[in-house]
Design a protein around this motif. Structure first.
Motif, PDB file in Angstrom:
ATOM      1  N   ASP A 143     -24.210 -32.972 -30.003  1.00 33.44           N
ATOM      2  CA  ASP A 143     -24.442 -32.190 -28.789  1.00 33.44           C
ATOM      3  C   ASP A 143     -25.142 -30.873 -29.107  1.00 33.44           C
ATOM      4  N   VAL A 144     -24.788 -30.271 -30.251  1.00 33.45           N
ATOM      5  CA  VAL A 144     -25.449 -29.020 -30.660  1.00 33.45           C
ATOM      6  C   VAL A 144     -26.948 -29.252 -30.792  1.00 33.45           C
ATOM      7  N   ILE A 145     -27.313 -30.344 -31.468  1.00 36.23           N
ATOM      8  CA  ILE A 145     -28.729 -30.664 -31.678  1.00 36.23           C
ATOM      9  C   ILE A 145     -29.407 -31.046 -30.369  1.00 36.23           C
ATOM     10  N   ASN A 146     -28.755 -31.885 -29.563  1.00 38.78           N
ATOM     11  CA  ASN A 146     -29.353 -32.322 -28.298  1.00 38.78           C
ATOM     12  C   ASN A 146     -29.625 -31.144 -27.367  1.00 38.78           C
ATOM     13  N   THR A 147     -28.727 -30.182 -27.363  1.00 38.35           N
ATOM     14  CA  THR A 147     -28.888 -29.018 -26.482  1.00 38.35           C
ATOM     15  C   THR A 147     -30.148 -28.241 -26.827  1.00 38.35           C
ATOM     16  N   VAL A 148     -30.463 -28.161 -28.129  1.00 38.56           N
ATOM     17  CA  VAL A 148     -31.677 -27.461 -28.549  1.00 38.56           C
ATOM     18  C   VAL A 148     -32.902 -28.342 -28.303  1.00 38.56           C
ATOM     19  N   GLU A 149     -32.808 -29.624 -28.619  1.00 42.20           N
ATOM     20  CA  GLU A 149     -33.945 -30.532 -28.435  1.00 42.20           C
ATOM     21  C   GLU A 149     -34.402 -30.587 -26.983  1.00 42.20           C
ATOM     22  N   THR A 150     -33.472 -30.528 -26.052  1.00 44.00           N
ATOM     23  CA  THR A 150     -33.811 -30.617 -24.629  1.00 44.00           C
ATOM     24  C   THR A 150     -34.238 -29.283 -24.036  1.00 44.00           C
ATOM     25  N   GLY A 151     -34.186 -28.212 -24.829  1.00 48.25           N
ATOM     26  CA  GLY A 151     -34.606 -26.908 -24.343  1.00 48.25           C
ATOM     27  C   GLY A 151     -33.537 -26.122 -23.623  1.00 48.25           C
ATOM     28  N   ASN A 152     -32.322 -26.636 -23.588  1.00 46.10           N
ATOM     29  CA  ASN A 152     -31.236 -25.911 -22.930  1.00 46.10           C
ATOM     30  C   ASN A 152     -30.683 -24.785 -23.799  1.00 46.10           C
TER      31      ASN A 152
END
Length: 389
Positions: A143-152
């Motif tokens: 989730d930490v990585i996904n949050t950055v990848e999606t621009g959030n």
């Protein structure tokens, strides 16, 4: 004539006055270190001058002896001051090198809620950048990585290795598949305590809550406790929340004492880690890489897959040796879906832009089946210079 006797209040007033004067002097010294950084831009000199640091410490030790100050006491204080000065200069130079990264507010994702070790590392890292944070807690590393990848989020902070329990394999595996770049690092001291919500004793505790890593890092002490149930949580913060909610005298959480105060917990036992010198290295990831000025020490992290034949990895390591590139980390992880194939992670002390690093990448590309640079970033590990008393 007798010496004047001071009251305790008078003594404390004088101590407070001296402390305030010290703070003002430290602030003045830090500002002067910024002027040093500006001058080094003009002369193209590196931030660290180890010869001068050594001479400075020797002079301070001699001056301290005249004031009846212990040499170790003096060096300990000034190692901390020098480290702050180096990191402060590095942060200034990096802002000049990466003007697009200048922002008064940064959204940062990390594992766990407030009080988790990832949360503490996030605050410590960005405090040196003088950046205000919008803190975004996550329940998993993915989730930490996904949050950055999606621009959030603008940045993500992830633990990568611990001096006691070793590498955090889940994070290494996630780095195989992300498009993010490593843009920074910070080493966080880990101070594990047993935290309780009630007035209880060690003999009453039957269940311990924490993230799997603290359980592993405190395994020797937990074994000595005997028949204890070890319950795993997604973070140390969740464990502290759990114990605070239960309000029972037979449960405890493993975590940081100051973080425990956030949840109304107190430490019933401190220093329970297998190693007293317990540190976790965290990496900072972002969607875009950063450029590292040649004036400061840099690290480059890369991953590669070698041919499945004897000596393939050795050939790659020889390239680094021949080019005098110091490797600080080598980690292997299985390639998911390809049985018996390994992906190798390397940290090297070299700037990606340097001629020697470019030569190394050219050679490694020829020798490997796959290679990818995960990031080049300032080295935050300020090693103190050694002096003889």
């Amino acid at each position: 004539m007798t010496d004047k006797l001071y009251s305790l209040d008078d003594i404390r007033t004088n101590v407070s006055r001296i402390d305030n004067e010290l703070l003002k002097l430290l602030a003045e010294r830090r500002q002067l270190s910024l002027e040093v950084a500006k001058s080094k831009i003009e002369t193209a000199k590196p931030v660290r001058d180890l010869t001068r640091e050594q001479a400075l410490l020797l002079r301070l030790v001699d001056s301290g002896k005249e004031l009846q100050l212990d040499p170790q006491y003096v060096t300990q204080i000034f190692h901390t001051i020098i480290e702050d000065s180096v990191l402060y200069q590095q942060a200034y130079l990096q802002k000049l090198t990466n003007p697009e990264s200048l922002q008064p507010v940064a959204r940062v994702s990390f594992l766990g809620s407030k009080g988790s070790y990832s949360h503490l590392a996030s605050r410590n890292y960005f405090s040196k950048k003088q950046t205000q944070l919008v803190e975004m807690s996550c329940s998993t590393f993915r989730d930490v990585i996904n949050t950055v990848e999606t621009g959030n989020a603008d940045y993500g902070v992830l633990p990568i290795e611990n001096t006691s329990s070793g590498s955090i394999n889940e994070v290494y595996d996630l780095l195989q598949h992300t498009s993010l770049s490593i843009v920074g690092e910070i080493t966080q001291p880990i101070e594990h305590c047993l935290l309780v919500a009630t007035d209880t004793s060690l003999e009453n505790i039957k269940t311990l809550y924490s993230h799997p890593q603290p359980h592993q890092q405190c395994s020797e002490y937990l074994h000595a406790m005997g028949d204890i149930d070890q319950e795993y949580c997604s973070s140390t913060a969740e464990a502290m929340q759990k114990v605070a909610e239960l309000q029972r005298n037979d449960v405890a959480a493993i975590g940081n004492a100051s973080s425990g105060e956030i949840y109304g917990l107190t430490a019933v036992k401190s220093g329970i880690a297998n190693q007293q010198e317990n540190f976790t290295r965290f990496i900072v990831v972002a969607r875009k890489p950063v450029e590292v000025t040649s004036l400061i020490p840099a690290k480059t992290t890369l991953i590669m897959s070698t041919a499945q034949k004897a000596g393939s990895l050795v050939e790659c390591l020889v390239v680094l040796r021949n080019l005098n590139i110091n490797m600080t980390k080598l980690e292997s992880r299985p390639v998911i879906g390809n049985p018996w194939e390994e992906m190798f992670y390397l940290d090297v002390e070299q700037n990606l832009k340097s001629d020697v690093m470019q030569e190394a990448l050219e050679e490694l590309t020829r020798l490997t089946r796959f290679i990818k640079v995960l990031g080049c970033y300032p080295s935050e590990n300020v090693k103190p210079v050694d002096i003889e008393f």
